[in-house]
Scaffold this active site. Structure first.
Site, PDB file in Angstrom:
ATOM      1  N   GLU A 184      -1.003  16.781   3.096  1.00 53.83           N
ATOM      2  CA  GLU A 184       0.086  15.888   2.989  1.00 53.83           C
ATOM      3  C   GLU A 184       1.136  16.491   1.786  1.00 53.83           C
ATOM      4  OE1 GLU A 184      -1.066  11.696   4.693  1.00 53.83           O
ATOM      5  OE2 GLU A 184      -2.285  12.116   2.893  1.00 53.83           O
TER       6      GLU A 184
ATOM      7  N   CYS B 266       1.083   3.392   5.127  1.00 54.92           N
ATOM      8  CA  CYS B 266       1.547   3.205   3.907  1.00 54.92           C
ATOM      9  C   CYS B 266       3.106   3.405   3.975  1.00 54.92           C
ATOM     10  CB  CYS B 266       0.915   4.492   3.101  1.00 54.92           C
ATOM     11  SG  CYS B 266       1.345   6.115   3.946  1.00 54.92           S
TER      12      CYS B 266
HETATM   13 ZN   LIG Z   1       3.358   6.881   3.942  1.00 58.11          ZN
END
Ligand SMILES: [Zn+2]
Length: 649
Positions: free
Chosen positions: A329, A413
């Site tokens: 990520e 998120c």
């Molecule tokens: Zn996120």
């Protein structure tokens, strides 16, 4: 608990952002804020409930089954990480989005629901102040055993941010008191003193949250803890290695192999490459910038500038997105910026806006403000549908039509992160200091700013970013001496400025890219700023292999893309000659009103290929009209192809 000073007595940074209600936002951002206040804020709460989050935090309900399976193992404990561990953070950001939205639109039903969530947290909190729905209910007994992987302090940080915002918006201090008690507990467990743990979180966030808590409570203990955690990061002996051994795991079995993943490979002051997980990196640098501002720490600022240079010269998408790889990520190698597979998480672009905004605490500078504007207008709000109901996690720069917005995510998120950024967008527009006001972003708005000795109201009248004409009217109770800093974006080739009709020589007035006008301002004084919004073709550095031979279109702060719905042929057949001349047209009925760019371009012809896959003759071309729309607004109509980097010549 002990008496705490009111927010008015909180310490001041050099240039503080205004609070959300100080800025009434209209125009471009007004519509985006309305979408969040009218839709997203409620949707976030509802989807948190549907995900089962309240079952986990409410101590009056039976402990629920695990909903999201563990997906990372550290070689010792059979189960280490599930995104369900971070649910407190999702609720924290949902509370924060709701809080900012309440300024825009009263919403007693949502407020009641948030109050009930806060009651659950208050009831859940342990007598020593500890608070984690995961470690109290789902994995009791494992408190503080794996800061590296399990987001324990990260969750605390997001709940603190939610608590501060909710207190400011509603005056209700229940969650603020709960989180202050938790922060007191954390400050007793972690720190430099004998018997204290020398730890910090694998996912940075608590640092910047503690700064907010210190500012609102006036308690410098929280600021000192933020500074401690920034400075302790990456010190030897390495906390995460010792912690792994203490729980019987081998540090070498770390799923992500290197502590670059969480930016603890070196002490932060020795770092000069942006590495690892992109959101973690942005949150760390944001916290570092806060600490540098609060402590006047030039050494830390130098490290931040090195990291800033690295990101902006080698590792940032043209959209302000960052972190190309899904594997970590995060960041990969210099100039590695793939378009179709770009991860470019919404949270990472939001994090860049956080970082840039905090760099502006040290003084107005277009270097930071231009990047903040880029991230805010492009790679972050692309993550929220125009109506405020659907989301992106990844923000690629090319799609064959299969990348579409979703309702919710197993790791949710991004939705509340973009929600809270948009709902508080006014705070990014201005900076206020003793005797000084900075206008970082232009948007139709009215801001009431505090310059220490007086209040200054600035009313911006503008259609920016569609039009570069910006009129600002000053209102003060009595003639007041202060300096007004106006950002002249670096992308702007031609700008003119006048005060009460008299031209200002920008070459003489500019410092760090801001025009500084210090004078005794009177009520009714007017400033007129005109920024030329030419359409430009941008090229990427030749080492960005994915963009070789390609161009992208930019007008003012907005990056453009082609969508299949406007351009009914395979988008990679289109070539944009360097001499193409684009016309900018405002289309009020399209995508809630956008300026589109139109030109005649070339397209490779397929009709004469007669079934061949390969041939010796180059493709013939034909002239085709093309139409580009702002990148942030893509995938708000029927699914189809999208392309940011177009073939050149
Ligand atoms: Zn996120």
């Amino acid at each position: 608990m002990s008496a705490q000073p009111s927010p008015e007595e909180a310490p001041r940074a050099r240039f503080r952002p205004p609070a959300v209600p100080q800025v009434e936002v209209r125009g471009f951002w007004g519509a985006r804020v309305d979408a969040v206040a009218e839709k997203t804020a409620d949707i976030l709460y509802e989807r948190c409930v549907e995900a089962g989050m309240l079952d986990q935090i409410d101590p009056d309900r039976p402990i629920p089954e695990l909903r999201i399976p563990f997906h990372v193992h550290d070689g010792f404990t059979a189960s280490t990480v599930t995104t369900q561990m971070f649910w407190d953070s999702d609720l924290g950001k949902t509370i924060e989005t709701a809080a900012y939205s309440l300024y825009r639109r009263k919403n007693p039903e949502l407020e009641k629901k948030i109050d009930a969530v806060i009651d659950m947290y208050a009831k859940l909190q342990q007598p020593d102040g500890y608070l984690s729905s995961w470690y109290q209910r789902m994995q009791p007994g494992l408190r503080w055993t794996n800061l590296r992987d399990c987001h324990e302090l990260y969750c605390a940080g997001h709940l603190i941010e939610g608590a501060v915002a909710y207190f400011q918006a509603t005056g209700k201090r229940k969650l603020l008191d709960v989180m202050s008690r938790y922060a007191d507990h954390i400050a007793s467990v972690f720190g430099p003193n004998p018997g204290q743990r020398k730890g910090y979180c694998g996912h940075e966030e608590l640092e910047l949250a503690l700064v907010k808590l210190a500012r609102v409570t006036g308690n410098s203990k929280y600021m000192d803890l933020a500074k401690y955690m920034v400075d302790q990061r990456g010190q030897q002996p390495h906390y995460f290695d010792e912690e792994a051994r203490a729980r019987g795991a081998d540090p070498k079995n770390f799923h992500f192999k290197s502590n670059e993943y969480n930016q603890s490979h070196l002490p932060v002051r020795d770092q000069d490459k942006v590495v690892g997980h992109a959101v973690r990196a942005m949150y760390l640098y944001a916290g570092m910038a806060d600490v540098a501002t609060e402590y006047g720490d030039d050494d830390l600022r130098k490290a931040l500038d090195r990291l800033w240079d690295d990101l902006h010269s080698k590792r940032l998408y043209v959209t302000g997105g960052l972190g190309p790889s899904a594997d970590n990520e995060g960041f990969t190698a210099d100039y590695d910026l793939p378009n179709e597979t770009a991860y470019a998480e919404t949270c990472a672009a939001v994090g860049l806006a956080f970082w840039a905004n905090r760099m502006l605490g040290m003084g107005p500078n277009t270097r930071y403000a231009d990047a903040m504007e880029l991230a805010i207008y492009n790679g972050s709000i692309s993550g929220l549908s125009l109506d405020g109901s659907l989301f992106f996690y990844e923000n690629p720069l090319e799609s064959r039509g299969g990348h579409n917005r979703w309702k919710w995510h197993r790791c949710p998120c991004c939705p509340p992160n973009i929600g809270r950024m948009v709902a508080s967008i006014g705070t990014y527009m201005y900076g206020q200091a003793e005797g000084e006001v900075a206008v970082h972003l232009y948007c139709d708005s009215t801001a009431t700013l505090d310059i220490g000795s007086a209040e200054v109201t600035l009313t911006q009248n503008t259609r920016y970013p569609w039009d570069g004409a910006i009129g600002i009217t000053v209102d003060v109770a009595k003639p007041t001496l202060f300096a007004l800093h106006l950002r002249i974006p670096d992308w702007c080739r031609k700008a003119t400025l006048s005060v009460n009709g008299s031209p200002v020589d920008l070459n003489a007035a500019k410092s760090d890219g801001y025009a500084r006008i210090e004078r005794e301002w009177k009520a009714g004084d007017t400033v007129q700023l005109d920024l030329d919004l030419a359409v430009e073709q941008l090229y990427a550095h030749p080492e960005v292999r994915q963009d070789v031979g390609r161009v992208t279109l930019k007008r003012g702060p907005l990056v453009y893309c082609l969508e299949g719905i406007d351009n009914p042929l395979s988008l990679n057949r289109i070539r944009v000659p360097a001499a193409s001349s684009f016309t900018a047209n405002f289309e009020p009925g399209l995508l809630e009103g956008v300026v589109t760019l139109a030109a005649e371009a070339k397209a490779d012809v397929t009709g004469d290929w007669n079934g061949d896959l390969y041939r010796t003759a180059a493709p013939k071309t034909e002239t085709v009209p093309i139409k580009a729309v702002p990148y942030y607004a893509w995938d708000n109509r029927e699914p189809g192809e999208m392309l940011v980097w177009l073939r050149g010549g």
